[in-house]
Design a protein around this motif. Structure first.
Motif, PDB file in Angstrom:
ATOM      1  N   THR A 144      39.273 -71.211   7.291  1.00 33.86           N
ATOM      2  CA  THR A 144      39.240 -69.905   7.967  1.00 33.86           C
ATOM      3  C   THR A 144      40.423 -69.778   8.920  1.00 33.86           C
ATOM      4  O   THR A 144      41.103 -68.745   8.966  1.00 33.86           O
ATOM      5  CB  THR A 144      37.926 -69.734   8.773  1.00 33.86           C
ATOM      6  N   ILE A 145      40.695 -70.839   9.681  1.00 36.12           N
ATOM      7  CA  ILE A 145      41.772 -70.778  10.683  1.00 36.12           C
ATOM      8  C   ILE A 145      43.137 -70.691   9.993  1.00 36.12           C
ATOM      9  O   ILE A 145      44.013 -69.937  10.422  1.00 36.12           O
ATOM     10  CB  ILE A 145      41.670 -71.981  11.652  1.00 36.12           C
ATOM     11  N   ALA A 146      43.296 -71.416   8.882  1.00 41.89           N
ATOM     12  CA  ALA A 146      44.562 -71.334   8.127  1.00 41.89           C
ATOM     13  C   ALA A 146      44.758 -69.924   7.561  1.00 41.89           C
ATOM     14  O   ALA A 146      45.865 -69.367   7.599  1.00 41.89           O
ATOM     15  CB  ALA A 146      44.566 -72.368   7.003  1.00 41.89           C
ATOM     16  N   GLN A 147      43.681 -69.342   7.034  1.00 42.37           N
ATOM     17  CA  GLN A 147      43.761 -67.969   6.507  1.00 42.37           C
ATOM     18  C   GLN A 147      44.118 -66.988   7.633  1.00 42.37           C
ATOM     19  O   GLN A 147      44.938 -66.084   7.456  1.00 42.37           O
ATOM     20  CB  GLN A 147      42.430 -67.577   5.868  1.00 42.37           C
ATOM     21  N   GLN A 201      40.078 -69.886  18.635  1.00 44.48           N
ATOM     22  CA  GLN A 201      41.339 -70.233  17.965  1.00 44.48           C
ATOM     23  C   GLN A 201      41.950 -69.016  17.284  1.00 44.48           C
ATOM     24  O   GLN A 201      43.159 -68.815  17.324  1.00 44.48           O
ATOM     25  CB  GLN A 201      41.106 -71.356  16.939  1.00 44.48           C
ATOM     26  N   ILE A 202      41.089 -68.200  16.649  1.00 44.77           N
ATOM     27  CA  ILE A 202      41.605 -66.993  15.985  1.00 44.77           C
ATOM     28  C   ILE A 202      42.150 -66.017  17.013  1.00 44.77           C
ATOM     29  O   ILE A 202      43.211 -65.405  16.811  1.00 44.77           O
ATOM     30  CB  ILE A 202      40.502 -66.356  15.099  1.00 44.77           C
ATOM     31  N   LEU A 203      41.474 -65.887  18.149  1.00 44.88           N
ATOM     32  CA  LEU A 203      41.966 -64.999  19.211  1.00 44.88           C
ATOM     33  C   LEU A 203      43.322 -65.475  19.737  1.00 44.88           C
ATOM     34  O   LEU A 203      44.205 -64.661  20.021  1.00 44.88           O
ATOM     35  CB  LEU A 203      40.945 -64.916  20.345  1.00 44.88           C
ATOM     36  N   ASN A 235      32.213 -65.785  14.023  1.00 43.64           N
ATOM     37  CA  ASN A 235      32.398 -66.945  14.917  1.00 43.64           C
ATOM     38  C   ASN A 235      31.583 -68.133  14.393  1.00 43.64           C
ATOM     39  O   ASN A 235      30.839 -68.769  15.119  1.00 43.64           O
ATOM     40  CB  ASN A 235      31.982 -66.574  16.349  1.00 43.64           C
ATOM     41  N   GLU A 236      31.757 -68.400  13.099  1.00 42.98           N
ATOM     42  CA  GLU A 236      31.047 -69.506  12.442  1.00 42.98           C
ATOM     43  C   GLU A 236      31.650 -70.822  12.917  1.00 42.98           C
ATOM     44  O   GLU A 236      32.869 -70.987  12.930  1.00 42.98           O
ATOM     45  CB  GLU A 236      31.201 -69.362  10.917  1.00 42.98           C
ATOM     46  N   GLN A 237      30.804 -71.744  13.313  1.00 42.87           N
ATOM     47  CA  GLN A 237      31.269 -73.035  13.845  1.00 42.87           C
ATOM     48  C   GLN A 237      32.281 -72.834  14.978  1.00 42.87           C
ATOM     49  O   GLN A 237      33.191 -73.654  15.174  1.00 42.87           O
ATOM     50  CB  GLN A 237      31.822 -73.921  12.721  1.00 42.87           C
TER      51      GLN A 237
END
Length: 357
Positions: free
Chosen positions: A68-71, A96-98, A89-91
């Motif tokens: 998810t974070i790489a995407q 990190q996305i913000l 906000n799974e796991q």
């Protein structure tokens, strides 16, 4: 898995390079294409996007938060950025996305699990975070437990009713909230004794393996609570292997309105089912489309909202919902739900009833 990852990143670049000027939305689906819940979630979103004229792209993370974070990194920092990024906000991936989203020009919308109070305090207010929509997970866990207890045959005052519980992932907000709901119901019914709760990672096979041991350890269990349908099916399979009948010798519950779960309610194998939150992503697209057209979401119930989507599904509802699978766009006109031009007293009718009219 790496091949899927690279392919999904290539597809992402291709899609937004060619996108027309309809607003573009990328949804980072935390689940896999093998999971009935996340597939039905995507299908409802696709129906909404078609009706609203939104350019929608969905990438699956196969339950791997690092994917998810790489995407998200590619979407937010690559050359072909969507107008909106929708994610769960799974796991606890949201902070990190913000961070990745800072100065990207991409607007952010969270579904199913929003920031925890601690995360919110750390992140603070951000102009690029336009809203969130989450279901009533705690109430869902509570309703399911209450229904199981209600349906259990009466026992003598000095007797206990034995319960097993199968939860998802410890670090998933929805699993934690559903557990809290279950515990709230148990506090109201001291006769019911939770013998053990295990974490099955939302997976049928894992729940099956755990349940085989648990049913031999606790042969008197007559209630089984599960935080999703896959785990319930695993537990039911193990129970049937002991020579007993789910729905008769023990009552089972589940979350999610997959066709298999709906059929199990009709057949009487599942005694308590809650569902309806597969619609969340589609409803979120209605809000995003309104935001794009200048609607102030704060005027219509707030930009961060919990909606009571999880409700008990009885046999009548289950039959209706199975039939609905064949209806184009689920019989919903998503455009008609818009708040544009409505009085500020208007509230989005985001409920299962909107589908079951």
């Amino acid at each position: 898995m790496l091949k899927i990852f690279h392919l999904s990143l290539l597809l992402l670049g291709a899609l937004f390079a060619t996108a027309a000027r309809a607003e573009s939305v990328l949804f980072l689906n935390p689940g896999s294409t093998q999971e009935a819940f996340w597939l039905s979630y995507s299908q409802f979103m696709q129906a909404a996007a078609r009706d609203l004229g939104i350019e929608l792209q969905i990438l699956y993370a196969q339950r791997q938060p690092e994917l998810t974070i790489a995407q998200a990194r590619l979407a937010l920092q690559g050359p072909n950025r969507p107008d909106y990024l929708m994610f769960v906000n799974e796991q606890y991936v949201a902070p990190q996305i913000l961070r990745l989203a800072e100065n990207s020009g991409v607007k952010l919308f969270m579904v199913n699990a929003a920031l925890t109070p601690n995360q919110q305090a750390l992140v603070g207010e951000r102009p690029d975070r336009i809203g969130s929509l989450v279901p009533n997970d705690e109430e869902g866990g509570y309703l399911m437990m209450k229904e199981l207890i209600r349906l259990h045959p009466p026992v003598a005052a000095n007797e206990e009713i034995e319960l097993l519980a199968f939860s998802g992932l410890k670090i998933t907000p929805s699993a934690q909230l559903r557990e809290h709901g279950m515990q709230r119901a148990l506090a109201e019914h001291p006769q019911v004794r939770l013998r053990q709760m295990v974490y099955s990672g939302w997976m049928q096979q894992r729940a099956y393996e755990q349940a085989r041991q648990l049913f031999s350890r606790y042969p008197k269990v007559s209630l089984v609570w599960s935080a999703n349908d896959e785990m319930a099916f695993g537990a039911m399979r193990a129970f049937a292997e002991t020579g007993k009948t789910p729905g008769k010798d023990a009552l089972f519950s589940a979350v999610n309105t997959s066709p298999a779960a709906l059929q199990a309610v009709i057949d009487g194998r599942l005694s308590a089912l809650v569902g309806g939150h597969f619609t969340l992503g589609g409803w979120a697209l209605v809000e995003l489309h309104d935001y794009q057209q200048g609607v102030d979401l704060n005027q219509y119930g707030g930009r961060d909202r919990q909606i009571p989507l999880l409700q008990l599904i009885d046999k009548h509802h289950a039959r209706q919902m199975l039939a609905m699978g064949n209806t184009p766009n689920y019989g919903v006109s998503f455009r008609k739900l818009s708040a544009k031009g409505r009085p500020s007293s208007y509230r989005y009718p985001f409920t299962l009833q909107t589908l079951m009219h």
